[in-house]
Design a protein around this motif. Structure first.
Motif, short mmCIF file in Angstrom:
data_model
loop_
_atom_site.label_atom_id
_atom_site.label_comp_id
_atom_site.label_asym_id
_atom_site.label_seq_id
_atom_site.Cartn_x
_atom_site.Cartn_y
_atom_site.Cartn_z
N TYR A 8 -4.94 -12.59 -5.83
CA TYR A 8 -4.38 -11.86 -4.69
C TYR A 8 -5.18 -10.59 -4.39
O TYR A 8 -5.26 -10.17 -3.23
CB TYR A 8 -2.91 -11.52 -4.93
N GLY A 11 -8.53 -12.44 -2.97
CA GLY A 11 -8.39 -13.57 -2.07
C GLY A 11 -9.26 -14.73 -2.55
O GLY A 11 -10.10 -14.57 -3.43
N LYS A 13 -11.76 -17.58 -0.94
CA LYS A 13 -12.46 -17.90 0.30
C LYS A 13 -13.12 -19.26 0.17
O LYS A 13 -13.73 -19.58 -0.84
CB LYS A 13 -13.52 -16.83 0.55
N TYR A 19 -13.32 -19.31 5.69
CA TYR A 19 -11.94 -18.88 5.90
C TYR A 19 -11.28 -18.69 4.54
O TYR A 19 -11.74 -19.21 3.53
CB TYR A 19 -11.15 -19.88 6.76
N TYR A 20 -10.22 -17.92 4.53
CA TYR A 20 -9.52 -17.63 3.29
C TYR A 20 -8.39 -18.62 3.06
O TYR A 20 -7.56 -18.85 3.94
CB TYR A 20 -8.95 -16.21 3.29
N ILE A 22 -6.37 -18.18 0.38
CA ILE A 22 -5.34 -17.19 0.04
C ILE A 22 -5.88 -15.85 0.50
O ILE A 22 -6.95 -15.42 0.09
CB ILE A 22 -5.04 -17.16 -1.47
N ASP A 23 -5.14 -15.17 1.35
CA ASP A 23 -5.55 -13.85 1.84
C ASP A 23 -5.35 -12.80 0.76
O ASP A 23 -4.49 -12.94 -0.11
CB ASP A 23 -4.71 -13.46 3.07
N ARG A 24 -6.15 -11.76 0.84
CA ARG A 24 -5.97 -10.61 -0.05
C ARG A 24 -4.60 -10.01 0.19
O ARG A 24 -4.17 -9.89 1.33
CB ARG A 24 -7.01 -9.53 0.30
N ASN A 25 -3.94 -9.62 -0.88
CA ASN A 25 -2.66 -8.92 -0.77
C ASN A 25 -2.57 -7.98 -1.96
O ASN A 25 -2.22 -8.39 -3.07
CB ASN A 25 -1.50 -9.91 -0.76
#
Length: 99
Positions: A8, A11, A13, A19-20, A22-25
């Motif tokens: 997290y 992310g 990629k 494209y990601y 899982i997006d960074r969070n």
């Protein structure tokens, strides 16, 4: 948990399609790192310290916590934490620069 924190934090990629998956969070990342660090897992303590250095570098109070996480991980024999602690001393992060 620490691996989930890393995922997290950075992310995931897909290289070919740019494209990601899982997006960074950073909020979830910090939560996962903290969960793992509570178990006194040395790599998790180190990763939480690194997270703080990267994401909360403008908050001296948080940076002091990062130093403590590195020291705690070192007490468990986690060598990478010693490297990160030395980096903090070398660059004067929170404390006076001390080569």
């Amino acid at each position: 948990m620490t691996d989930l924190g890393f995922i997290y934090h950075h992310g995931i990629k897909e290289d070919e399609d740019e494209y990601y998956i899982i997006d960074r969070n950073v909020d979830i990342a910090k939560q996962k790192y903290k969960m793992a660090a509570k178990e006194k897992f040395p790599r998790a303590l180190n990763n939480l310290g690194l997270f703080i250095l990267q994401e909360e570098k403008n908050n001296p109070k948080s940076l002091l916590k990062a130093i403590k996480y590195f020291e705690e991980a070192m007490n468990f024999g986690y060598v990478k934490a010693g490297f990160h602690l030395a980096y903090c001393y070398e660059n004067g992060i929170v404390m006076e620069r001390n080569m």
